[in-house]
Write a protein that holds these residues in place. Structure first.
Motif, PDB file in Angstrom:
ATOM      1  N   GLY A 179       0.785  -1.225   0.000  1.00  0.00           N
ATOM      2  CA  GLY A 179       0.000   0.000   0.000  1.00  0.00           C
ATOM      3  C   GLY A 179       0.816   1.273   0.000  1.00  0.00           C
ATOM      4  N   GLY A 180       2.135   1.155  -0.179  1.00  0.00           N
ATOM      5  CA  GLY A 180       2.989   2.335  -0.209  1.00  0.00           C
ATOM      6  C   GLY A 180       2.733   3.187  -1.440  1.00  0.00           C
ATOM      7  N   LEU A 181       3.166   4.428  -1.363  1.00  0.00           N
ATOM      8  CA  LEU A 181       2.900   5.415  -2.420  1.00  0.00           C
ATOM      9  C   LEU A 181       4.212   5.951  -2.984  1.00  0.00           C
ATOM     10  CD1 LEU A 181       0.827   7.292  -3.880  1.00  0.00           C
ATOM     11  CD2 LEU A 181       1.083   8.861  -1.952  1.00  0.00           C
ATOM     12  N   ARG A 182       4.349   5.908  -4.311  1.00  0.00           N
ATOM     13  CA  ARG A 182       5.547   6.445  -4.968  1.00  0.00           C
ATOM     14  C   ARG A 182       5.141   7.434  -6.051  1.00  0.00           C
ATOM     15  NH1 ARG A 182      10.792   5.593  -5.381  1.00  0.00           N
ATOM     16  NH2 ARG A 182      10.735   3.707  -4.088  1.00  0.00           N
ATOM     17  N   TYR A 183       5.926   8.521  -6.157  1.00  0.00           N
ATOM     18  CA  TYR A 183       5.786   9.399  -7.321  1.00  0.00           C
ATOM     19  C   TYR A 183       7.060   9.313  -8.133  1.00  0.00           C
ATOM     20  CZ  TYR A 183       4.198  12.980 -10.442  1.00  0.00           C
ATOM     21  OH  TYR A 183       3.770  13.623 -11.581  1.00  0.00           O
ATOM     22  N   TRP A 184       6.892   9.290  -9.459  1.00  0.00           N
ATOM     23  CA  TRP A 184       8.045   9.231 -10.364  1.00  0.00           C
ATOM     24  C   TRP A 184       7.765  10.127 -11.558  1.00  0.00           C
ATOM     25  CZ3 TRP A 184       9.683   8.356 -15.274  1.00  0.00           C
ATOM     26  CH2 TRP A 184      11.037   8.031 -15.451  1.00  0.00           C
ATOM     27  N   GLY A 185       8.744  10.951 -11.928  1.00  0.00           N
ATOM     28  CA  GLY A 185       8.590  11.810 -13.093  1.00  0.00           C
ATOM     29  C   GLY A 185       9.927  12.099 -13.749  1.00  0.00           C
ATOM     30  N   VAL A 186       9.887  12.419 -15.030  1.00  0.00           N
ATOM     31  CA  VAL A 186      11.096  12.775 -15.768  1.00  0.00           C
ATOM     32  C   VAL A 186      10.799  13.987 -16.639  1.00  0.00           C
ATOM     33  CG1 VAL A 186      10.566  11.210 -17.702  1.00  0.00           C
ATOM     34  CG2 VAL A 186      12.938  11.901 -17.290  1.00  0.00           C
ATOM     35  N   LEU A 187      11.769  14.910 -16.728  1.00  0.00           N
ATOM     36  CA  LEU A 187      11.642  16.090 -17.573  1.00  0.00           C
ATOM     37  C   LEU A 187      12.873  16.238 -18.459  1.00  0.00           C
ATOM     38  CD1 LEU A 187      10.266  18.815 -15.123  1.00  0.00           C
ATOM     39  CD2 LEU A 187       9.015  17.666 -16.962  1.00  0.00           C
ATOM     40  N   TYR A 188      12.636  16.690 -19.688  1.00  0.00           N
ATOM     41  CA  TYR A 188      13.699  17.059 -20.618  1.00  0.00           C
ATOM     42  C   TYR A 188      13.535  18.537 -20.960  1.00  0.00           C
ATOM     43  CZ  TYR A 188      14.919  12.150 -21.423  1.00  0.00           C
ATOM     44  OH  TYR A 188      15.332  10.845 -21.258  1.00  0.00           O
ATOM     45  N   GLY A 189      14.564  19.125 -21.512  1.00  0.00           N
ATOM     46  CA  GLY A 189      14.499  20.524 -21.894  1.00  0.00           C
ATOM     47  C   GLY A 189      13.910  20.748 -23.262  1.00  0.00           C
ATOM     48  N   SER A 190      13.512  19.665 -23.926  1.00  0.00           N
ATOM     49  CA  SER A 190      12.919  19.784 -25.256  1.00  0.00           C
ATOM     50  C   SER A 190      11.980  18.602 -25.458  1.00  0.00           C
ATOM     51  CB  SER A 190      14.004  19.798 -26.345  1.00  0.00           C
ATOM     52  OG  SER A 190      14.738  18.583 -26.316  1.00  0.00           O
ATOM     53  N   ASN A 191      11.157  18.659 -26.491  1.00  0.00           N
ATOM     54  CA  ASN A 191      10.264  17.540 -26.799  1.00  0.00           C
ATOM     55  C   ASN A 191      11.097  16.364 -27.288  1.00  0.00           C
ATOM     56  OD1 ASN A 191       7.785  18.674 -26.103  1.00  0.00           O
ATOM     57  ND2 ASN A 191       7.710  19.837 -28.001  1.00  0.00           N
ATOM     58  N   THR A 192      11.174  15.330 -26.489  1.00  0.00           N
ATOM     59  CA  THR A 192      12.131  14.247 -26.707  1.00  0.00           C
ATOM     60  C   THR A 192      11.492  12.867 -26.737  1.00  0.00           C
ATOM     61  OG1 THR A 192      13.836  15.553 -25.574  1.00  0.00           O
ATOM     62  CG2 THR A 192      14.254  13.204 -25.787  1.00  0.00           C
ATOM     63  N   ILE A 193      10.461  12.630 -25.912  1.00  0.00           N
ATOM     64  CA  ILE A 193       9.905  11.288 -25.715  1.00  0.00           C
ATOM     65  C   ILE A 193       8.656  11.093 -26.569  1.00  0.00           C
ATOM     66  CG2 ILE A 193       9.102   9.639 -23.965  1.00  0.00           C
ATOM     67  CD1 ILE A 193      10.128  11.713 -21.861  1.00  0.00           C
ATOM     68  N   ASP A 194       8.562   9.945 -27.239  1.00  0.00           N
ATOM     69  CA  ASP A 194       7.313   9.634 -27.931  1.00  0.00           C
ATOM     70  C   ASP A 194       6.734   8.278 -27.517  1.00  0.00           C
ATOM     71  OD1 ASP A 194       8.974   7.844 -29.224  1.00  0.00           O
ATOM     72  OD2 ASP A 194       8.792   8.768 -31.202  1.00  0.00           O
ATOM     73  N   ARG A 195       7.445   7.567 -26.627  1.00  0.00           N
ATOM     74  CA  ARG A 195       6.910   6.295 -26.128  1.00  0.00           C
ATOM     75  C   ARG A 195       7.512   5.972 -24.767  1.00  0.00           C
ATOM     76  NH1 ARG A 195       8.563   1.290 -29.382  1.00  0.00           N
ATOM     77  NH2 ARG A 195       9.331   0.187 -27.551  1.00  0.00           N
ATOM     78  N   VAL A 196       6.658   5.432 -23.894  1.00  0.00           N
ATOM     79  CA  VAL A 196       7.097   4.995 -22.575  1.00  0.00           C
ATOM     80  C   VAL A 196       6.690   3.540 -22.407  1.00  0.00           C
ATOM     81  CG1 VAL A 196       6.798   5.289 -20.092  1.00  0.00           C
ATOM     82  CG2 VAL A 196       6.914   7.297 -21.565  1.00  0.00           C
ATOM     83  N   ASP A 197       7.636   2.679 -22.089  1.00  0.00           N
ATOM     84  CA  ASP A 197       7.355   1.267 -21.820  1.00  0.00           C
ATOM     85  C   ASP A 197       7.577   0.975 -20.343  1.00  0.00           C
ATOM     86  OD1 ASP A 197       6.938   0.966 -24.497  1.00  0.00           O
ATOM     87  OD2 ASP A 197       8.534  -0.495 -24.833  1.00  0.00           O
ATOM     88  N   PHE A 198       6.609   0.339 -19.708  1.00  0.00           N
ATOM     89  CA  PHE A 198       6.752  -0.108 -18.333  1.00  0.00           C
ATOM     90  C   PHE A 198       7.098  -1.597 -18.325  1.00  0.00           C
ATOM     91  CE2 PHE A 198       4.290   3.696 -17.807  1.00  0.00           C
ATOM     92  CZ  PHE A 198       4.617   4.180 -16.548  1.00  0.00           C
TER      93      PHE A 198
END
Length: 261
Positions: free
Chosen positions: A188-207
């Motif tokens: 039941g623990g809670l995690r936050y995760w985020g990533v930022l780039y300085g430009s439009n870079t990502i078009d897909r995220v795989d878990f």
């Protein structure tokens, strides 16, 4: 002319600011009593290190970013799911998982819950399972809340892609115990995760969800936030912009030289 050369140097030195920045934090259920009648699986509000990571991520964003909380889907809906992130475009979620609705009688024994509203995305891993989010356009930021990670030996990884090319593989929740070993402190623990780039870079995220060889680990996700580069405060110019700036500076220098002659 010296000032122009100095300016061009500063612009080039600013380019590394567009590098990847990761924000993450985990909060254990503050009411967790190992061995107690409710274990550690009761729902908790955003707080502690998870909330700190979320606030740090959002402190770099404008107020109009799009967040998906899964409230518009019917419980039980599975992939593919069409996700809307406003100005940052739309996305398609494919792979393992389905929409779940909170049921009070299930919150205590299972430890999976929603952050906004009463619904969340649930994914199950037996061995290794995956789900992917394919964006309609390149984006600069991606963040989410995750609940009930790693309490029975599972782990969560994330792969970031651009144009079909793998940019990086990152660990969201490390494996902290042998498969099948119950870790009540994570239940039941809670995690936050985020990533930022300085430009439009990502078009897909795989878990990548690593569970158990013969059993399964179950993970909950909610409040997926996506940001376009224009929504990231302090975004550095794209490489092409740097090239144009450089060309403009050299043009000014050339004009000055011709005037002197």
């Amino acid at each position: 002319m010296r000032s122009l050369v100095a300016l061009s140097t500063l612009l080039l030195l600013a380019a590394p600011l567009g590098a990847q920045t990761v924000y993450t934090g985990f909060t254990q259920n503050p009411g967790c009593v190992v061995g107690g009648p409710n274990g550690c699986a009761e729902k908790i509000a955003p707080q502690g290190a998870a909330l700190t990571a979320r606030n740090a991520f959002f402190s770099n964003l404008t107020n109009n970013v799009g967040t998906q909380n899964f409230e518009s889907f019917a419980p039980g809906s599975g992939a593919p799911l069409a996700l809307d992130f406003g100005f940052a475009g739309v996305a398609t979620l494919t792979g393992e998982g389905k929409i779940e609705a909170e049921e009070p009688v299930r919150i205590i024994p299972f430890g999976r819950y929603a952050m906004s509203g009463s619904q969340y995305y649930q994914a199950t891993a037996s061995g290794v399972a995956n789900f992917s989010i394919l964006f309609s356009q390149l984006v600069a930021g991606f963040g989410f809340y995750g609940m009930d990670f790693g309490d029975v030996g599972g782990s969560v990884g994330i792969d970031l892609f651009s144009g079909g090319t793998l940019l990086t593989s990152l660990v969201v929740q490390p494996q902290v115990a042998a498969p099948g070993t119950f870790v009540p402190e994570l239940n039941g623990g809670l995690r936050y995760w985020g990533v930022l780039y300085g430009s439009n870079t990502i078009d897909r995220v795989d878990f990548t969800l690593t569970g158990l060889p013969t059993d399964a680990d179950v993970f909950a996700f909610d409040d997926l936030t996506v940001a376009d580069a224009s929504q990231v405060q302090g975004t550095v110019p794209e490489p092409t912009t740097f090239a144009l700036m450089g060309a403009g500076l050299f043009g000014v220098v050339a004009v000055k030289r011709r005037r002197r002659k």
